[in-house]
Design a protein around this motif. Structure first.
Motif, short mmCIF file in Angstrom:
data_model
loop_
_atom_site.label_atom_id
_atom_site.label_comp_id
_atom_site.label_asym_id
_atom_site.label_seq_id
_atom_site.Cartn_x
_atom_site.Cartn_y
_atom_site.Cartn_z
N GLU A 344 0.81 -1.21 0.00
CA GLU A 344 0.00 0.00 0.00
C GLU A 344 0.85 1.27 0.00
O GLU A 344 0.34 2.36 -0.26
N GLU A 345 2.14 1.14 0.31
CA GLU A 345 2.97 2.34 0.46
C GLU A 345 3.85 2.65 -0.73
O GLU A 345 4.45 3.73 -0.79
N LEU A 346 3.97 1.71 -1.69
CA LEU A 346 4.91 1.90 -2.79
C LEU A 346 4.19 2.12 -4.12
O LEU A 346 3.14 1.54 -4.37
N VAL A 347 4.77 2.96 -4.94
CA VAL A 347 4.37 3.10 -6.34
C VAL A 347 5.64 2.93 -7.16
O VAL A 347 6.50 3.81 -7.18
N ILE A 348 5.77 1.79 -7.83
CA ILE A 348 7.01 1.45 -8.53
C ILE A 348 6.80 1.60 -10.03
O ILE A 348 6.02 0.85 -10.63
N PRO A 349 7.44 2.57 -10.65
CA PRO A 349 7.30 2.74 -12.11
C PRO A 349 7.77 1.50 -12.85
O PRO A 349 8.65 0.76 -12.37
N TYR A 395 7.73 -3.97 9.99
CA TYR A 395 6.36 -3.69 10.40
C TYR A 395 6.26 -2.43 11.25
O TYR A 395 5.27 -2.22 11.94
N ASP A 396 7.30 -1.60 11.15
CA ASP A 396 7.24 -0.29 11.76
C ASP A 396 6.28 0.57 10.96
O ASP A 396 5.99 0.30 9.79
N GLU A 397 5.76 1.61 11.59
CA GLU A 397 4.83 2.50 10.89
C GLU A 397 5.54 3.32 9.83
O GLU A 397 4.91 3.79 8.87
N GLU A 398 6.85 3.51 9.97
CA GLU A 398 7.60 4.33 9.03
C GLU A 398 8.19 3.47 7.92
O GLU A 398 8.75 2.40 8.17
N LEU A 399 8.05 3.93 6.69
CA LEU A 399 8.66 3.26 5.55
C LEU A 399 10.18 3.44 5.63
O LEU A 399 10.66 4.52 5.95
N PRO A 400 10.97 2.38 5.37
CA PRO A 400 12.42 2.56 5.36
C PRO A 400 12.83 3.69 4.43
O PRO A 400 12.32 3.80 3.31
N GLU A 401 13.75 4.52 4.89
CA GLU A 401 14.12 5.69 4.09
C GLU A 401 14.73 5.29 2.75
O GLU A 401 14.68 6.06 1.78
N GLU A 402 15.29 4.09 2.68
CA GLU A 402 15.87 3.63 1.41
C GLU A 402 14.82 3.46 0.32
O GLU A 402 15.16 3.39 -0.87
N LEU A 403 13.54 3.37 0.72
CA LEU A 403 12.46 3.19 -0.26
C LEU A 403 11.70 4.49 -0.52
O LEU A 403 10.67 4.48 -1.19
N ALA A 407 7.99 5.85 -2.67
CA ALA A 407 6.89 5.92 -1.71
C ALA A 407 5.65 6.48 -2.38
O ALA A 407 5.72 7.35 -3.26
N HIS A 408 4.48 5.97 -1.97
CA HIS A 408 3.21 6.46 -2.50
C HIS A 408 3.05 7.93 -2.15
O HIS A 408 3.20 8.32 -0.99
#
Length: 413
Positions: A344-349, A395-403, A407-408
């Motif tokens: 739900e958090e990623l949009v990958i071209p 499963y942390d609420e924060e998306l890893p900064e590397e991604l 991010a969506h």
């Protein structure tokens, strides 16, 4: 007229706020008409989040509608057959938010009012819009659906939450769900157990007609969040849809307590003290050990955690499953893992690469070591590192900064 105007000025008359929006398949919402007030807009977004599926849930709903309305000629047997049906990526939604007044059946309750959808249309190209007819013969539609073997396929469970709700209003959820799901799951629990005192008691007596007239002080249920089935059927056990997952009450999990100490299963009347019944507690209390799999093929754990006789099998199966030691296989496995965890958090071209972790930490159930089934069916990815130093909780609420680059940007997720 004077009295009506006075009542409206005092906030005693309902106020209607129309809205119009477009929704992409991934849940991105774009308003073309909406109240200027941010609070009112937030109420509308909250309601749409609850009732408009996206992602796999929208795919399932749309394809089911195609079948129900006789627009599919071939027999659908497998998930692949269903996936071959095209899905309209665009939706156009109209409705209104009413503050004050009483909601009608089908309205979506929000704080201080309710939202009513007037129409939902779909489009393949964003230009020509249509809606499925509302006057179809329901019996004929269901017969069409059940003629397809694929209607019996189910979705995979992706998370489970044990919910304990008290009559006075407190709700405990274990494990704690992501912040964006917390309020929705609490609301579904209230709906499932009864929102008013009367509903609370009526639903209790419906499930336990011989329990007597005493009202439970608390109730329990386990909600499984599952990937949507390829096709939705009247026999689905889904209680609700949250965005792109279905919410299914786990069979046999519902229970109640009259005193806060002794719990009674609604399924069979068996009693148990505190906690969950043993068969359900096992689901949430697995005895696991951490194992670290490195991109270069190393598989490491604390030597005291795992008996030596299981070491060779563990290393072999984890290398085979993850592709560790083979760069292309490792990159493919970690990409799929990250896409599943952060769906739900990623949009990958198209064609874009994801950062490749240098290691992934897995939780391995101890009893799986003596089970003949493949370990891949039992382990859970828990942490990831992209540099070998900083570990990111998956499963942390924060998306890893590397991604962050993929991010969506926002929307209904």
């Amino acid at each position: 007229m004077g009295e009506a105007k006075r009542r409206k000025q005092l906030g005693l008359m309902p106020t209607v706020h129309p809205f119009e929006a477009q929704l992409d398949a991934d849940g991105t919402l774009t308003f073309t008409q909406v109240p200027d007030d941010a609070t009112l807009r937030g109420k509308i977004e909250q309601a749409l989040r609850l009732v408009l599926p996206y992602g796999a849930a929208w795919d399932s709903q749309f394809r089911t509608q195609l079948v129900l309305h006789g627009r599919v000629d071939d027999t659908l047997t497998t998930a692949e057959d269903v996936a071959a049906l095209p899905v309209a990526p665009h939706r156009h939604v109209t409705g209104e938010l009413t503050t004050g007044g009483q909601p009608h059946e089908g309205d979506i309750r929000v704080d201080g009012g309710h939202v009513r959808l007037r129409g939902v249309q779909h489009s393949f190209d964003g230009q020509r819009w249509e809606a499925f007819p509302a006057n179809a013969d329901p019996n004929a539609a269901v017969r069409r659906l059940l003629n397809h073997p694929a209607a019996r396929l189910t979705g995979e469970t992706v998370a489970s939450y044990a919910i304990e709700q008290y009559r006075e209003g407190r709700t405990d959820i274990d494990p704690e769900p992501p912040a964006e799901l917390l309020e929705a799951i609490e609301g579904l629990a209230r709906e499932y157990h009864g929102e008013s005192d009367a509903e609370w008691q009526d639903l209790h007596l419906e499930l336990a007609p011989d329990a007597g007239e005493d009202s439970p002080v608390a109730k329990r249920v386990v909600f499984d969040l599952t990937q949507p089935a390829p096709l939705q059927t009247p026999f689905s056990r889904a209680f609700a849809v949250l965005g792109n997952v279905e919410v299914v009450p786990q069979e046999g999990s519902a229970a109640y307590t009259l005193d806060g100490e002794e719990w009674v299963s609604y399924a069979d009347g068996q009693t148990f003290e505190g906690g969950l019944p043993a068969e359900l507690a096992d689901i949430f209390d697995l005895d696991t050990v951490p194992v670290t799999v490195h991109a270069d093929g190393r598989v490491e754990w604390d030597e005291d955690d795992i008996p030596a006789e299981h070491a060779e099998r563990l290393r072999t199966e984890l290398r085979d499953t993850t592709g560790a030691g083979t760069p292309d296989d490792w990159a493919n496995w970690t990409r799929q893992m990250l896409e599943n965890v952060y769906a739900e958090e990623l949009v990958i071209p198209d064609g874009a690469e994801l950062p490749v972790p240098t290691a992934v930490r897995l939780d391995i159930p101890l009893d799986a070591l003596t089970d003949p089934d493949p370990l891949a069916q039992t382990f859970m990815e828990s942490e990831v590192t992209f540099d070998g130093q900083a570990w990111r909780d998956l499963y942390d609420e924060e998306l890893p900064e590397e991604l962050s680059a993929v991010a969506h940007p926002g929307g209904l997720n």
